[in-house]
Design an enzyme around this catalytic site. Sequence first.
Site, short mmCIF file in Angstrom:
data_model
loop_
_atom_site.label_atom_id
_atom_site.label_comp_id
_atom_site.label_asym_id
_atom_site.label_seq_id
_atom_site.Cartn_x
_atom_site.Cartn_y
_atom_site.Cartn_z
N LYS A 22 0.86 -1.18 0.00
CA LYS A 22 0.00 0.00 0.00
C LYS A 22 0.89 1.24 0.00
O LYS A 22 1.61 1.50 0.96
CB LYS A 22 -0.92 0.00 1.21
CG LYS A 22 -1.94 1.14 1.22
CD LYS A 22 -2.87 0.98 2.42
CE LYS A 22 -3.90 2.08 2.49
NZ LYS A 22 -4.79 1.94 3.67
N ARG B 154 -10.69 10.23 1.19
CA ARG B 154 -10.71 10.92 2.48
C ARG B 154 -12.00 11.70 2.66
O ARG B 154 -12.47 11.84 3.78
CB ARG B 154 -9.46 11.80 2.59
CG ARG B 154 -8.23 10.90 2.60
CD ARG B 154 -6.93 11.55 2.91
NE ARG B 154 -5.89 10.53 2.88
CZ ARG B 154 -4.61 10.76 2.68
NH1 ARG B 154 -4.21 12.01 2.50
NH2 ARG B 154 -3.75 9.77 2.65
N ARG C 128 0.92 10.05 5.65
CA ARG C 128 1.15 8.69 6.17
C ARG C 128 2.45 8.13 5.63
O ARG C 128 2.59 6.91 5.49
CB ARG C 128 -0.04 7.80 5.81
CG ARG C 128 -1.36 8.26 6.43
CD ARG C 128 -2.48 7.28 6.17
NE ARG C 128 -3.67 7.68 6.91
CZ ARG C 128 -4.86 7.97 6.38
NH1 ARG C 128 -5.02 7.88 5.06
NH2 ARG C 128 -5.87 8.33 7.13
N GLU D 142 7.54 -6.81 1.58
CA GLU D 142 6.32 -6.70 2.37
C GLU D 142 5.40 -7.91 2.13
O GLU D 142 4.80 -8.45 3.06
CB GLU D 142 5.58 -5.41 2.02
CG GLU D 142 6.27 -4.14 2.48
CD GLU D 142 6.01 -3.82 3.94
OE1 GLU D 142 5.40 -4.64 4.64
OE2 GLU D 142 6.42 -2.72 4.38
N LYS E 262 -2.22 -1.73 -3.66
CA LYS E 262 -3.08 -0.54 -3.64
C LYS E 262 -2.20 0.69 -3.65
O LYS E 262 -1.29 0.78 -2.82
CB LYS E 262 -3.95 -0.57 -2.37
CG LYS E 262 -4.91 0.59 -2.23
CD LYS E 262 -5.71 0.47 -0.92
CE LYS E 262 -6.70 1.62 -0.78
NZ LYS E 262 -7.47 1.52 0.49
N SER F 214 -10.08 5.45 -5.28
CA SER F 214 -10.97 6.59 -5.47
C SER F 214 -10.47 7.60 -6.49
O SER F 214 -11.24 8.09 -7.32
CB SER F 214 -11.19 7.29 -4.13
OG SER F 214 -9.96 7.77 -3.59
N TYR G 172 -15.14 0.62 -7.45
CA TYR G 172 -16.44 1.28 -7.26
C TYR G 172 -17.35 1.07 -8.46
O TYR G 172 -18.54 1.37 -8.39
CB TYR G 172 -16.21 2.76 -6.99
CG TYR G 172 -15.33 2.98 -5.77
CD1 TYR G 172 -15.84 2.83 -4.49
CD2 TYR G 172 -13.98 3.28 -5.92
CE1 TYR G 172 -15.01 2.98 -3.37
CE2 TYR G 172 -13.15 3.43 -4.81
CZ TYR G 172 -13.68 3.29 -3.54
OH TYR G 172 -12.86 3.43 -2.44
#
Length: 327
Positions: free
Chosen positions: A198, A208, A219, A235, A250, A276, A315
């Site tokens: 990610k 958000r 982040r 990872e 992602k 998004s 989506y």
Amino acid sequence: MSGFPEVRPRRLRTSAAVRRLVAETTLEPRQLVLPLFVREGAREPIAIKSMPGVVQHTRDTARKAIAEAAQLGLGGVMLFGIPSVKDETGSGALDPEGILNVAIEDAVSEAGDALLVMSDLCLDEFTSHGHCGVLDAAGRVDNDATLAIYAEMGVAHASAGAHVVGPSGMMDGQVGAVRTALDAAGFVDTVILAYAVKYASAFFGPFREAVDSSLTGDRNTYQQDNANSREAIREVDLDIAEGADMVMVKPALAYLDIIRQVRDHVNVPVAAYNISGEYAMVEAAAANGWIDRDRAIMETLTAIRRAGADTILTYWATETAQTLNHR
């Protein structure tokens, strides 16, 4: 030169029927997962301005969306809860009556085993500071204190009926902590879909708004640096060693190369999240008449599958399934 050219690849493009016969990449409803936002206390769906067509659901409208997803043959739904009250530790994430946990119960009640009910296992929607973990005295995300909460959260989701939990906070050791807690509580069959890769991405912006994020700052200390690819494999290896059943990349579109590297490296299912910002770019361009929306959606999702994703969170899942089912 008589008969030249002898080799004519265009023969395999001459009609829709032949193109369909020789297509190397398939896109099917079962490969799609619909993310859903469920807002505590909402009496009607609330439109998300930066994501046209996507809403913050009420519990009732979420149930209807889940029933439709099951009827269309989608692979699953991924649930995000939006609480009415947040605090420093994200305590609402552990409340059995908290919005995400009751949304999971609603989804399982509605769909049964017709599709997988997946849950986003993270604190960012629940914390007043908007970070994915609790903070230490210096205001930094405390990795190990966060793991203890993730472990409880995983058990809460499984107790509510989630088939799949998705640790997404990018804390070191999160999969191992959740797997250990699930097994100790008797949820040995609960699947872990690890958000293993990610990246800290500009394309998260509309999300958000979707979850009413309280984040200030960034982040970058826990999500991955977009300049790195070898780190992604590290990872993934760590998460699989800790018990991940599936792994996710992602975002998707800016990281198609990473999806391919991960797919070639592992022998577990690979998911990708068509996020998004990727959704919003297509919708905005289409609204301005700059691109053919329907073709762009299918091209986008096919590209993610072609890169190696077995499953796509998108989506557009419901709309795409409707299109595929009527072909």
